[in-house]
Design a protein around this motif. Structure first.
Motif, PDB file in Angstrom:
ATOM      1  N   GLY A 204      11.659   2.825 -10.774  1.00  0.00           N
ATOM      2  CA  GLY A 204      12.714   2.228  -9.768  1.00  0.00           C
ATOM      3  C   GLY A 204      12.936   2.942  -8.617  1.00  0.00           C
ATOM      4  N   GLN A 205      12.854   4.347  -8.730  1.00  0.00           N
ATOM      5  CA  GLN A 205      13.106   5.388  -7.843  1.00  0.00           C
ATOM      6  C   GLN A 205      12.056   5.259  -6.716  1.00  0.00           C
ATOM      7  OE1 GLN A 205      13.920   9.358  -9.224  1.00  0.00           O
ATOM      8  NE2 GLN A 205      15.625   8.606 -10.679  1.00  0.00           N
ATOM      9  N   ASP A 206      12.467   5.559  -5.411  1.00  0.00           N
ATOM     10  CA  ASP A 206      11.595   5.445  -4.238  1.00  0.00           C
ATOM     11  C   ASP A 206      10.447   6.429  -4.379  1.00  0.00           C
ATOM     12  OD1 ASP A 206      10.992   4.840  -1.787  1.00  0.00           O
ATOM     13  OD2 ASP A 206      11.915   6.654  -0.792  1.00  0.00           O
ATOM     14  N   PHE A 207       9.369   5.669  -4.112  1.00  0.00           N
ATOM     15  CA  PHE A 207       8.172   6.600  -4.239  1.00  0.00           C
ATOM     16  C   PHE A 207       7.948   7.648  -3.199  1.00  0.00           C
ATOM     17  CE2 PHE A 207       3.559   6.974  -3.252  1.00  0.00           C
ATOM     18  CZ  PHE A 207       3.041   7.399  -4.215  1.00  0.00           C
ATOM     19  N   GLY A 208       8.582   7.451  -2.095  1.00  0.00           N
ATOM     20  CA  GLY A 208       8.602   8.564  -0.843  1.00  0.00           C
ATOM     21  C   GLY A 208       7.830   8.315   0.298  1.00  0.00           C
ATOM     22  N   VAL A 209       6.886   7.251   0.057  1.00  0.00           N
ATOM     23  CA  VAL A 209       5.892   7.058   1.117  1.00  0.00           C
ATOM     24  C   VAL A 209       5.905   5.616   1.288  1.00  0.00           C
ATOM     25  CG1 VAL A 209       3.488   7.145   2.011  1.00  0.00           C
ATOM     26  CG2 VAL A 209       4.549   9.074   0.817  1.00  0.00           C
ATOM     27  N   THR A 210       5.796   5.250   2.553  1.00  0.00           N
ATOM     28  CA  THR A 210       5.647   3.463   3.008  1.00  0.00           C
ATOM     29  C   THR A 210       4.190   3.553   3.514  1.00  0.00           C
ATOM     30  OG1 THR A 210       8.038   3.294   3.607  1.00  0.00           O
ATOM     31  CG2 THR A 210       6.601   1.811   4.424  1.00  0.00           C
ATOM     32  N   VAL A 211       3.751   2.336   3.075  1.00  0.00           N
ATOM     33  CA  VAL A 211       2.197   2.076   3.322  1.00  0.00           C
ATOM     34  C   VAL A 211       2.214   0.831   3.937  1.00  0.00           C
ATOM     35  CG1 VAL A 211      -0.182   2.064   2.844  1.00  0.00           C
ATOM     36  CG2 VAL A 211       1.410   3.546   1.584  1.00  0.00           C
ATOM     37  N   PRO A 212       2.573   0.380   5.227  1.00  0.00           N
ATOM     38  CA  PRO A 212       2.599  -0.878   5.724  1.00  0.00           C
ATOM     39  C   PRO A 212       1.409  -1.848   5.876  1.00  0.00           C
ATOM     40  CG  PRO A 212       2.821   0.580   7.677  1.00  0.00           C
ATOM     41  CD  PRO A 212       2.687   1.499   6.099  1.00  0.00           C
ATOM     42  N   PHE A 213       0.278  -0.948   5.950  1.00  0.00           N
ATOM     43  CA  PHE A 213      -0.962  -1.598   5.985  1.00  0.00           C
ATOM     44  C   PHE A 213      -1.927  -0.769   5.270  1.00  0.00           C
ATOM     45  CE2 PHE A 213      -0.043   0.805   9.676  1.00  0.00           C
ATOM     46  CZ  PHE A 213      -0.712   1.878   9.667  1.00  0.00           C
ATOM     47  N   PRO A 214      -3.436  -1.260   4.807  1.00  0.00           N
ATOM     48  CA  PRO A 214      -4.156  -0.741   4.367  1.00  0.00           C
ATOM     49  C   PRO A 214      -4.654   0.684   5.034  1.00  0.00           C
ATOM     50  CG  PRO A 214      -5.028  -3.187   4.302  1.00  0.00           C
ATOM     51  CD  PRO A 214      -3.710  -2.693   5.115  1.00  0.00           C
ATOM     52  N   LEU A 215      -4.813   1.634   4.365  1.00  0.00           N
ATOM     53  CA  LEU A 215      -5.291   2.977   4.979  1.00  0.00           C
ATOM     54  C   LEU A 215      -6.701   3.001   5.118  1.00  0.00           C
ATOM     55  CD1 LEU A 215      -2.894   5.283   2.917  1.00  0.00           C
ATOM     56  CD2 LEU A 215      -2.416   4.182   5.071  1.00  0.00           C
TER      57      LEU A 215
END
Length: 222
Positions: A204-215
């Protein structure tokens, strides 16, 4: 083919042309599969390729009855329920059901049925890497397919038909249906993003990276 293209665009293909897959391509697919990591390099796997029309016809009848049993379990709520967005899940399931009905109706026309067997596999830890490697290798050859465990509903009939030495401990893990796809390859667009399904250090803790679209493909890919 770039490995990321294979990873991002390999998806389940249930609508397949009946054209046969050349033996040399089948060999390359399986040669890649057996390079997969497995605990202690025990290689406790066996791959059974079925392309005989009469055998495929018999398996088609078994698959149809197994799928009916699966639908009964779904209707009874005995299989996994969606964790998120039931409406979106229902829409996806309707699409999969339509595709699955086509696959069932054309099962016997599938060019290659690849059955995967294992012994003492610890929940699939050793065999599933090989299965995924087979699907990736198939993708690199322009061959599509789908993985199904539906036939495990009637595993004894299948094992008897295929003359599997069950007394030695062999069990059916899954079946891959392989052929040249009627559909198009593409990046799956219906996935929840990384940050919604991942945590760091504690649940539940923040992963630390946001991936808004396929990389993939990245900006450098054009």
């Amino acid at each position: 083919m770039d490995v990321h293209e294979a990873l991002y665009t390999t998806r389940m293909m249930r609508r397949l042309h009946p054209d046969p897959i050349p033996l040399e391509i089948q060999a390359r697919i399986l040669d890649a599969a057996i390079r997969a990591p497995n605990g202690g390099n025990t290689q406790r796997w066996h791959f059974l390729a079925v392309d005989d029309p009469a055998t495929k016809a018999e398996l088609a009848a078994i698959y149809r009855s197994s799928r009916a049993r699966e639908y009964a379990d779904i209707a009874a709520g005995e299989l996994a329920q969606p964790l998120h967005d039931p409406q979106a899940h229902a829409k996806t399931m309707r699409r999969i059901t339509t595709s699955g009905d086509y696959f069932t109706d054309h099962f016997a026309e599938t060019p290659l049925l690849l059955f995967v067997f294992a012994i003492d596999d610890h929940g699939g830890a050793n065999i599933y890497p090989a299965i995924w490697s087979a699907l990736l290798a198939a993708r690199a050859e322009g061959v599509g397919g789908t993985i199904t465990t539906v036939l495990r509903y009637e595993a004894e009939r299948v094992m008897r038909l295929l003359e599997v030495p069950t007394e030695a401990g062999w069990r059916m893990t899954a079946m891959l249906a392989l052929g040249y796809p009627r559909g198009r390859w593409g990046v799956a667009a219906n996935r929840r993003p990384v940050q919604e399904v991942s945590s760091r250090n504690r649940w539940g803790q923040d992963f630390g990276v946001t991936v808004p679209f396929p990389l993939w493909p990245g900006e450098s890919s054009g």
